[in-house]
Write a protein that holds these residues in place. Sequence first.
Motif, PDB file in Angstrom:
ATOM      1  N   LYS A  90       0.762  -1.309   0.160  1.00  0.00           N
ATOM      2  CA  LYS A  90      -0.052   0.192   0.082  1.00  0.00           C
ATOM      3  C   LYS A  90       0.890   1.532   0.011  1.00  0.00           C
ATOM      4  N   VAL A  91       1.983   1.240   0.659  1.00  0.00           N
ATOM      5  CA  VAL A  91       2.939   2.621   0.828  1.00  0.00           C
ATOM      6  C   VAL A  91       3.405   2.784  -0.584  1.00  0.00           C
ATOM      7  N   VAL A  92       4.068   1.726  -1.036  1.00  0.00           N
ATOM      8  CA  VAL A  92       4.758   1.952  -2.287  1.00  0.00           C
ATOM      9  C   VAL A  92       3.641   2.277  -3.435  1.00  0.00           C
ATOM     10  N   LYS A  93       2.341   1.627  -3.386  1.00  0.00           N
ATOM     11  CA  LYS A  93       1.175   2.207  -4.372  1.00  0.00           C
ATOM     12  C   LYS A  93       1.012   3.579  -4.235  1.00  0.00           C
ATOM     13  N   THR A 134      14.637   3.921 -10.691  1.00  0.00           N
ATOM     14  CA  THR A 134      14.827   4.513  -9.566  1.00  0.00           C
ATOM     15  C   THR A 134      14.239   4.381  -8.198  1.00  0.00           C
ATOM     16  N   LEU A 135      12.766   4.353  -8.341  1.00  0.00           N
ATOM     17  CA  LEU A 135      11.833   4.126  -7.593  1.00  0.00           C
ATOM     18  C   LEU A 135      11.943   2.620  -6.977  1.00  0.00           C
ATOM     19  N   TRP A 136      12.344   1.775  -7.536  1.00  0.00           N
ATOM     20  CA  TRP A 136      12.631   0.421  -7.132  1.00  0.00           C
ATOM     21  C   TRP A 136      13.875   0.517  -6.406  1.00  0.00           C
ATOM     22  N   TRP A 137      14.903   0.917  -6.746  1.00  0.00           N
ATOM     23  CA  TRP A 137      16.106   0.885  -6.048  1.00  0.00           C
ATOM     24  C   TRP A 137      16.074   1.724  -4.785  1.00  0.00           C
ATOM     25  N   GLN A 138      15.394   2.920  -4.832  1.00  0.00           N
ATOM     26  CA  GLN A 138      15.308   3.569  -3.628  1.00  0.00           C
ATOM     27  C   GLN A 138      14.509   2.955  -2.602  1.00  0.00           C
ATOM     28  N   TRP A 139      13.219   2.129  -3.034  1.00  0.00           N
ATOM     29  CA  TRP A 139      12.387   1.357  -2.317  1.00  0.00           C
ATOM     30  C   TRP A 139      13.187   0.364  -1.457  1.00  0.00           C
ATOM     31  N   TRP A 140      13.919  -0.570  -2.338  1.00  0.00           N
ATOM     32  CA  TRP A 140      14.997  -1.606  -1.880  1.00  0.00           C
ATOM     33  C   TRP A 140      15.636  -0.915  -0.581  1.00  0.00           C
ATOM     34  N   ASN A 141      16.417   0.213  -0.878  1.00  0.00           N
ATOM     35  CA  ASN A 141      17.379   0.774   0.108  1.00  0.00           C
ATOM     36  C   ASN A 141      16.354   0.749   1.392  1.00  0.00           C
ATOM     37  N   ILE A 142      15.186   1.474   1.123  1.00  0.00           N
ATOM     38  CA  ILE A 142      14.536   1.821   2.553  1.00  0.00           C
ATOM     39  C   ILE A 142      14.028   0.222   3.133  1.00  0.00           C
ATOM     40  N   ARG A 143      13.614  -0.720   2.173  1.00  0.00           N
ATOM     41  CA  ARG A 143      13.426  -1.846   2.815  1.00  0.00           C
ATOM     42  C   ARG A 143      14.610  -2.520   3.620  1.00  0.00           C
ATOM     43  N   ASN A 144      15.665  -2.441   3.045  1.00  0.00           N
ATOM     44  CA  ASN A 144      16.896  -2.850   3.846  1.00  0.00           C
ATOM     45  C   ASN A 144      17.090  -2.109   5.137  1.00  0.00           C
ATOM     46  N   LYS A 145      16.697  -1.017   5.244  1.00  0.00           N
ATOM     47  CA  LYS A 145      17.100  -0.252   6.497  1.00  0.00           C
ATOM     48  C   LYS A 145      15.936  -0.667   7.376  1.00  0.00           C
ATOM     49  N   ARG A 147      14.644  -3.517   7.572  1.00  0.00           N
ATOM     50  CA  ARG A 147      15.054  -4.791   8.124  1.00  0.00           C
ATOM     51  C   ARG A 147      16.006  -4.643   9.336  1.00  0.00           C
ATOM     52  N   GLU A 148      16.856  -3.744   9.122  1.00  0.00           N
ATOM     53  CA  GLU A 148      17.820  -3.534  10.106  1.00  0.00           C
ATOM     54  C   GLU A 148      17.228  -2.502  11.331  1.00  0.00           C
ATOM     55  N   GLU A 149      16.213  -2.235  11.246  1.00  0.00           N
ATOM     56  CA  GLU A 149      15.512  -1.246  12.365  1.00  0.00           C
ATOM     57  C   GLU A 149      16.181   0.056  12.318  1.00  0.00           C
ATOM     58  N   GLU A 150      16.390   0.540  11.089  1.00  0.00           N
ATOM     59  CA  GLU A 150      16.847   1.978  11.085  1.00  0.00           C
ATOM     60  C   GLU A 150      15.804   2.907  10.662  1.00  0.00           C
ATOM     61  N   LEU A 151      16.255   4.266  10.947  1.00  0.00           N
ATOM     62  CA  LEU A 151      15.218   5.083  10.521  1.00  0.00           C
ATOM     63  C   LEU A 151      15.017   5.404   8.868  1.00  0.00           C
ATOM     64  N   THR A 152      13.943   5.575   8.424  1.00  0.00           N
ATOM     65  CA  THR A 152      13.565   5.804   6.982  1.00  0.00           C
ATOM     66  C   THR A 152      12.882   7.063   6.764  1.00  0.00           C
ATOM     67  N   VAL A 153      12.737   7.480   5.487  1.00  0.00           N
ATOM     68  CA  VAL A 153      12.040   8.586   5.117  1.00  0.00           C
ATOM     69  C   VAL A 153      10.494   8.351   4.739  1.00  0.00           C
ATOM     70  N   SER A 154       9.917   9.358   4.704  1.00  0.00           N
ATOM     71  CA  SER A 154       8.535   9.420   4.485  1.00  0.00           C
ATOM     72  C   SER A 154       8.320   9.078   2.765  1.00  0.00           C
ATOM     73  N   ALA A 155       7.073   8.774   2.546  1.00  0.00           N
ATOM     74  CA  ALA A 155       6.716   8.454   1.069  1.00  0.00           C
ATOM     75  C   ALA A 155       6.911   9.883   0.319  1.00  0.00           C
ATOM     76  N   ALA A 156       6.477  11.037   0.912  1.00  0.00           N
ATOM     77  CA  ALA A 156       6.735  12.287   0.150  1.00  0.00           C
ATOM     78  C   ALA A 156       8.020  12.473  -0.099  1.00  0.00           C
ATOM     79  N   GLU A 157       8.900  12.343   0.893  1.00  0.00           N
ATOM     80  CA  GLU A 157      10.327  12.704   0.635  1.00  0.00           C
ATOM     81  C   GLU A 157      10.964  11.531  -0.268  1.00  0.00           C
ATOM     82  N   LEU A 158      10.462  10.404  -0.494  1.00  0.00           N
ATOM     83  CA  LEU A 158      11.049   9.380  -1.496  1.00  0.00           C
ATOM     84  C   LEU A 158      10.481  10.011  -2.783  1.00  0.00           C
TER      85      LEU A 158
END
Length: 350
Positions: A90-93, A134-145, A147-158
Amino acid sequence: MELRSEISNGAPGSSSAGVGRLEENSDQSWKRIWKLPCPTKLQMFVWRIRHESLALCTNLERKGVKLKQSKCFFYGRAVEDGGHLFIRYKVVKEVWQELWLEKERIQLEGITGAHTMLDSVWEMDVNNRVMISTLWWQWWNIRNKVREEELTVSAAELVRRIRSSTIECAQIFQSEPKETRVGKWQPPSHDELKVNLDGAFTPDSSFGGWGVVVRDSDGQIIAARAGRQEHTQDAFQAELNAMGAAVALAADLGVLRVIFETDPQLLADAMDLQKVDSTPYAIVIEDIKFQLKLWFAKHSVRACSRNVNSVANELAHIGSTCLPNDCMQWENNVPPSVAECAFGDLPKHR
């Protein structure tokens, strides 16, 4: 990228589906990846999607890796395959929708194989190819963060980052196709003026340049401005600065019927009065739309090739040399480099 958990040999969701055809592929799809106008790291990521070698949970399990859990790191219920992660979650949508790619997302949603999916992407406009990658690559990086319980960015910032990266890729990596290099600036009708605009941004800098030129139906320059704006975060903001300056110049001249022309398709899309933006630049975008409706009886915002926008491009580079938050203005006595670009666009020199 695995779109469904199909384990049979050679099925779209299995790694063997891509490995065996790497050298046999007759459609040159592998070569297309290396010709994608973007950084090498993004090309490599797309290659991994094509080769189905991303470390998705379903891919790892199929290879015999024991995982504590194979569910989506965002949602926690659905199985993490490529279709869920990159297209259906839903968020990537929301990200697809904010990039005005919902039609393309729905088209890809019904595809079951990574190879067929990328073939479908390659039928799209080159800017959409870069934006989706670019969308897929950026989203993959967020997914990895996540997974490691790191802070991510909002959908708007993405969305902001994706737009900016797409524009930068077009400026740095994308050369004009041969068939469009012969294109020339097209004059407006006799009762209109045309305003060409462009922004200039250098990564790692904190400012952007912008350039704006107003021309009549004979191709003659009526007025031009170039300036520098501090605290510019990315290429898309530099283009927005140019758009704001273009509207201001046309309003100052008292123009009622005007055509605005810019080379980033993303900026032209953002100025669509029927679309609502919710990115960090939403306030700026909506204010420019309001100014467009306020000052002009008739207006349009069009995208053009960079080759056609050479006068504004030259002005944007001049603007980058201005003092901070300052600008220069000319009537018909523009700098020689700008005059040369405009001279080559005149109808009699085509």
